[in-house]
Each structure stands twice: as C-alpha cells, then as structure tokens.
Design a protein around this motif. Structure first.
Motif, PDB file in Angstrom:
ATOM      1  N   UNK B  70       0.893  -1.187  -0.058  1.00 25.39           N
ATOM      2  CA  UNK B  70      -0.149   0.100  -0.088  1.00 25.39           C
ATOM      3  C   UNK B  70       0.827   1.280   0.048  1.00 25.39           C
ATOM      4  N   UNK B  71       0.289   2.351  -0.776  1.00 33.62           N
ATOM      5  CA  UNK B  71       0.872   3.577  -0.539  1.00 33.62           C
ATOM      6  C   UNK B  71      -0.262   4.624  -0.766  1.00 33.62           C
ATOM      7  N   UNK B  72      -0.425   5.285   0.547  1.00 32.99           N
ATOM      8  CA  UNK B  72      -1.364   6.141   0.545  1.00 32.99           C
ATOM      9  C   UNK B  72      -1.004   7.851   0.190  1.00 32.99           C
ATOM     10  N   UNK B  99       3.202   2.797   4.239  1.00 28.12           N
ATOM     11  CA  UNK B  99       3.808   3.981   3.347  1.00 28.12           C
ATOM     12  C   UNK B  99       2.634   5.071   3.042  1.00 28.12           C
ATOM     13  N   UNK B 100       3.072   6.196   3.346  1.00 27.82           N
ATOM     14  CA  UNK B 100       2.133   7.485   2.818  1.00 27.82           C
ATOM     15  C   UNK B 100       2.900   8.635   2.464  1.00 27.82           C
ATOM     16  N   UNK B 101       2.035   9.620   1.827  1.00 30.94           N
ATOM     17  CA  UNK B 101       3.054  10.715   1.164  1.00 30.94           C
ATOM     18  C   UNK B 101       1.772  11.817   0.731  1.00 30.94           C
ATOM     19  N   UNK B 130       6.267   4.664  -6.664  1.00 29.04           N
ATOM     20  CA  UNK B 130       5.002   4.232  -6.752  1.00 29.04           C
ATOM     21  C   UNK B 130       5.144   2.838  -7.687  1.00 29.04           C
ATOM     22  N   UNK B 131       5.906   2.568  -8.579  1.00 26.31           N
ATOM     23  CA  UNK B 131       6.096   1.340  -9.281  1.00 26.31           C
ATOM     24  C   UNK B 131       5.732   0.103  -8.566  1.00 26.31           C
ATOM     25  N   UNK B 132       4.835  -0.601  -9.053  1.00 28.26           N
ATOM     26  CA  UNK B 132       4.275  -1.745  -8.340  1.00 28.26           C
ATOM     27  C   UNK B 132       3.655  -1.608  -7.104  1.00 28.26           C
ATOM     28  N   UNK B 159       5.354   7.018 -12.291  1.00 29.08           N
ATOM     29  CA  UNK B 159       5.738   5.588 -12.468  1.00 29.08           C
ATOM     30  C   UNK B 159       4.388   4.874 -12.750  1.00 29.08           C
ATOM     31  N   UNK B 160       4.805   3.403 -12.407  1.00 33.72           N
ATOM     32  CA  UNK B 160       3.266   2.695 -12.835  1.00 33.72           C
ATOM     33  C   UNK B 160       3.041   1.913 -11.633  1.00 33.72           C
TER      34      UNK B 160
END
Lengths: 311, 216
Positions: B70-72, B99-101, B130-132, B159-160
């Motif tokens: 996860x990335x918020x 992870x967050x940003x 942000x990849x993956x 990124x993807x």
C-alpha cells in the motif's frame, strides 16, 4: 494585466519568497524519470538573445521545455538584426507570431523595458547591458537558501567587477529584500560612480571582509566591456581581489563560494577553489533551470501572472 | 467550473502580497458580507469523521489484502492530513507501518488558466517510488472529479502503480468526469449552490464537515 520580470527591485518580499518556494517544489521534478510537466502546453516562449550566452539561454530553454511550452530560439547572429532590423521591428515580428513570453538578453541597459511596451506577452529580462539579470540573482538566492537556510541576517560579500556587473546589481536588491546584508568589494575603479541608493556597503579591502562572510560571490572580470585600464595588471588584481586557497582557508566554517559563470580560472577565482566542496558553481547551474521554471510558471500558467512588475 | 464553490479545494489560491503558506492554510470561514454567513450546519462531527476513517482504513486493508504494497497519497492540503490519519490507523490495526505521502496536482489541473497563477503544494513520495504499489489517492471532497483526473495524470508521470484507488471523506456528487471513489466516508447529496467545507484539527482547530448555502 500584463506583468514582467525586468528587475529584482520590482519584486516584493512576498513575490521573491513565492518564486523561491515554488522553485523548491519544482526541484523535485529534476529527480524524476520523466522531467516534464504539462502545465504550459500550447504556450510559446521566445528566447531573444542579442548577446552571447551559453548557460542562460540553455537554462531558459530547458525550463520552458520541462513545462511543455514551445520554445523558439532567436539569436541576433544569423537573423535580420544583422541586416539592420531594429529592436522594435523584431518585437513586432514576435508579437505577430503570438509569443506568450519573451526572454530577452541585450547589450543595452533598459532594452527589456522598451520591449515590454511593445509586446503583449510577459517579458523576462535575461541580462541587459550592465543593468540587471534578475533570474541569476533568484537562482543565487535559491542556492544560498538551500545551503544555508533562511537568508535573514546572512552576510553576503560580492567581489570583483561590480561596475560592469548586472549580476551584482540584481543580487544587491534581491538579497536586501530577503533580509541579507550585502557588502560589495572591488577596486575603486570598478565601483559604480553613483550608487548612493544601493542598499549595501562597499569595501576596498577583501581580506577585512572575508572572515565575516557567510557567502562569497566572485564576479567575472568582464574584459569585453572594459574600454579602459581599470587595474594595472591581471596579476595584481588576482592578488588583491582573487579568491585563492589561502583566502578560502580564512573564510568562516560553512561559508560558501559562488560564481555566476563563466569563470576566468586563475584570475578572480583559483581552480582549486572553484572545484572545492564549498563551491556551489555547478549547483547554481542546476538551480538555474528550477528557478526559471518557477518564474515561467508564475508568469504564464494562470489567467494573470502572480509575480513581477508592470511596465 | 466548480472551483468557486468548493472551498476545500479553492482556498489554496495565492495572491501577491500573501504568502502561499497562509493562502494554503487559512480556513475560509463565513465572512461578514457573505450572503449566507451564519447559515452553516455541520453534517459530520468529529466522532463521525473518526468512525468513517476507521471504516475506510479497514476497507483499504481488506481490499489490498494487507499493508505491504500500500501507498496512501494525499492531495494537499487536507487530503494529506487524511492520508496520514489513515496510515496511523492501518498501523494500529496491522502493527506495521504503511507508506504514505502527498501528491500535489496543481501543475496538472485543467483550470489553471481560469485563475491567477497559484502556489504549489508539497509532493512527498517514498524513495521507492510508486512502481508496483497499490496507490490509494486520498482527498477530502470528491466533486467534479477534475482534481482526481489531475492526480491520475500526475501519477502517470511518476511511475506505474499496480492499481490506483480513491478514498474520499465526502462525496458530494455532480461529477463532470467518469470517476468514482472506491472508499467514501459519507455520500452527501448537495446542490451546486451549496458549499461543502471540511475542517480538520491540524489546520482548522476542529474536525467537522460543514454545509452551507443552497435553497432549503
């Protein structure tokens, strides 16, 4: 309303900080794999260079391209200027082509001001004669802020050919606006005659000022603008006003060395000093693109510019 | 465009003579002279917001099958605060950090030329990029969908991600683009004449969602 960036003295403290803060955000773009933003898509930026330049023109071109603007480069050599076309006619041509911004460098002080009265787009001064070079001062301030933090109360010493230096003039006004104390150091022959209203101090003794400087900015000795002998010999100039490793050693810890480029290595700055860890000369070039992106963004992205003076 | 009515988005406009930080963080309360000043009612109070965020945190986790990928990413200013709160909650549940940003979308907006040039917000991404990742975009109010479109474009340049999802505290309807939120704190049917304002303790001294105006 049409606004321009012609002089750093037109910038309020808020304007200047807005540019520096915007540049701080844009600096991240340089670290990405895709260094491009779509913001100025469809806008046209003309680089109008009547004087030679490497880094400023390339820097403006890179900045405009990273914001997806269309860039038209115009240099006086190889254009109709060599057939005797006037600045006004050149300006009207640009106007007819629909330039949203004109970045102009000219050998005559005040040329960008004249240009600003003739074109509809925003005019950005990229150096006019011995008058001003605002984006250089902004990138210098940005570099100082990144290395040293807030500029309030910082002591900046600008050394060398102040008389012919548009960089010095722009820096004096901007750094004063940002709260720094500026001291100009030069041989008496290279200090402008009338500088009563400059918000800075003047000294002829580099060694006295050196230990009290957070920033030492060396200026290029501009041989091409010198029509008389301003100092006895290059060697004597270098000994009294050049930054050598010995002088570098007497600077306070943490103090940085700057130079707007191009350098005369061995004249105003020794090669070892220019390549030392305290020198920000390469950073200044990188930061130049970022700061110019910020200026173009703030002048061109909205329905009206957020910074700059009116003509 | 909707900008003038959506205060949560609109209050970031800088003006010469005002520092961008002030512009970004000054809450726009009712001012003297506003037609409907005083006619502002809370539709969500602090405990409601709290419960909604807890539920969204669990939904995000369930959908992503764990916090690892996860990335918020919050959209400044209040989206960033919400992303941080969601990350805290997920950490409490899972016992490991997520992870967050923040992702500023100003440069990608389609309404830049309709208003004076504006100050930029912060973009903070983890160094891994942000990849993956499964990116969850977080914002306070979903309205026209144009901010989210800008965020999708911005992500595309970064990124993807494996997947992109959208979490919002309030969905007030009136979409102008084919965009739908995956996680919604509260669906709030509004008229375009109304203004939805999200207050968060970090910037506005209290938590609340306020609605004002309209013909009721």
């Amino acid at each position: 309303m049409n606004r321009h960036l012609l002089s750093t003295s037109d910038l309020s403290r808020d304007d200047a900080l807005l540019i520096l803060d915007t540049a701080e955000h844009l600096a991240q773009v340089a670290d990405r794999s895709i260094k491009k933003l779509p913001t100025l898509r469809g806008r046209t930026v003309v680089n109008l260079f009547f004087e030679d330049s490497t880094r400023t023109r390339i820097s403006f071109e890179a900045a405009a391209k990273r914001l997806s603007a269309d860039v038209i480069n115009f240099s006086a050599k190889g254009s109709s200027v060599s057939k005797g076309e006037s600045l006004k006619d050149t300006a009207l041509t640009l106007q007819a082509m629909g330039a949203d911004a004109v970045v102009v460098r000219h050998g005559a002080s005040g040329a960008p001001h004249r240009l600003a009265t003739w074109v509809d787009g925003s005019v950005v001064n990229a150096g006019d004669g011995t008058h001003e070079h605002p984006t250089q001062a902004l990138l210098d301030a940005f570099t100082m802020r990144r290395r040293l933090g807030d500029l309030d109360g910082r002591r900046v010493t600008i050394v060398g050919d102040v008389l012919h230096s548009r960089v010095a003039r722009s820096n004096v006004h901007l750094l004063h606006t940002l709260g720094a104390q500026v001291t100009l150091v030069a041989p008496p022959t290279l200090v402008p005659v009338s500088m009563g209203d400059w918000p800075c101090e003047v000294s002829y003794d580099f060694d006295a000022v050196l230990p009290k400087s957070d920033v030492v900015m060396m200026l290029r000795v501009q041989h091409e603008r010198m029509n008389a002998s301003y100092f006895p010999s290059a060697r004597e100039y270098s000994r009294r006003y050049g930054l050598d490793p010995e002088r570098l050693g007497r600077m306070p810890e943490g103090a940085i060395v700057m130079h707007p480029g191009p350098m005369n290595r061995g004249m105003e700055i020794a090669a070892e000093v220019a390549d030392s860890g305290r020198s920000t000369i390469v950073e200044q070039v990188t930061n130049g693109v970022t700061v110019r992106m910020a200026v173009l963004y703030l002048l061109l992205s909205g329905s009206e510019p957020a910074i700059g003076g009116t003509q | 465009m909707n900008g003038a009515q959506n205060q949560a988005r609109d209050d970031r406009r800088p003006m010469a003579g005002q520092s961008p930080r002030d512009a970004a963080e000054t809450p726009e309360g009712p001012r003297p002279g506003d037609e409907y000043a005083g006619d502002e009612r809370a539709v969500l109070e602090a405990p409601d917001i709290n419960r909604a965020l807890t539920r969204i945190a669990h939904e995000i986790l369930e959908r992503a099958k764990g916090p690892e990928k996860l990335l918020l990413l919050g959209i400044p200013t209040r989206g960033t605060i919400l992303a941080r709160r969601l990350a805290d909650r997920i950490e409490q549940v899972e016992g490991q950090p997520v992870a967050f940003g923040s992702l500023d979308v100003t440069m990608y907006r389609d309404d830049l030329r309709l208003k004076p040039a504006r100050a930029l917000g912060r973009t903070d991404l983890p160094t891994e990029g942000v990849d993956g990742r499964i990116v969850v975009l977080v914002d306070d109010v979903l309205y026209s969908g144009r901010t989210v479109r800008a965020a999708l474009d911005a992500l595309n340049d970064l990124g993807r991600p494996t997947a992109v999802r959208l979490a919002v505290l309030v969905d007030r309807g009136h979409r102008e683009l084919p965009i739908r939120a995956d996680h919604v704190g509260k669906n709030l049917p509004t008229s375009r004449a109304e203004t939805v304002r999200v207050c968060l303790a970090e910037t506005d001294q209290r938590d609340a969602v306020l609605l004002r105006g309209g013909l009721r």
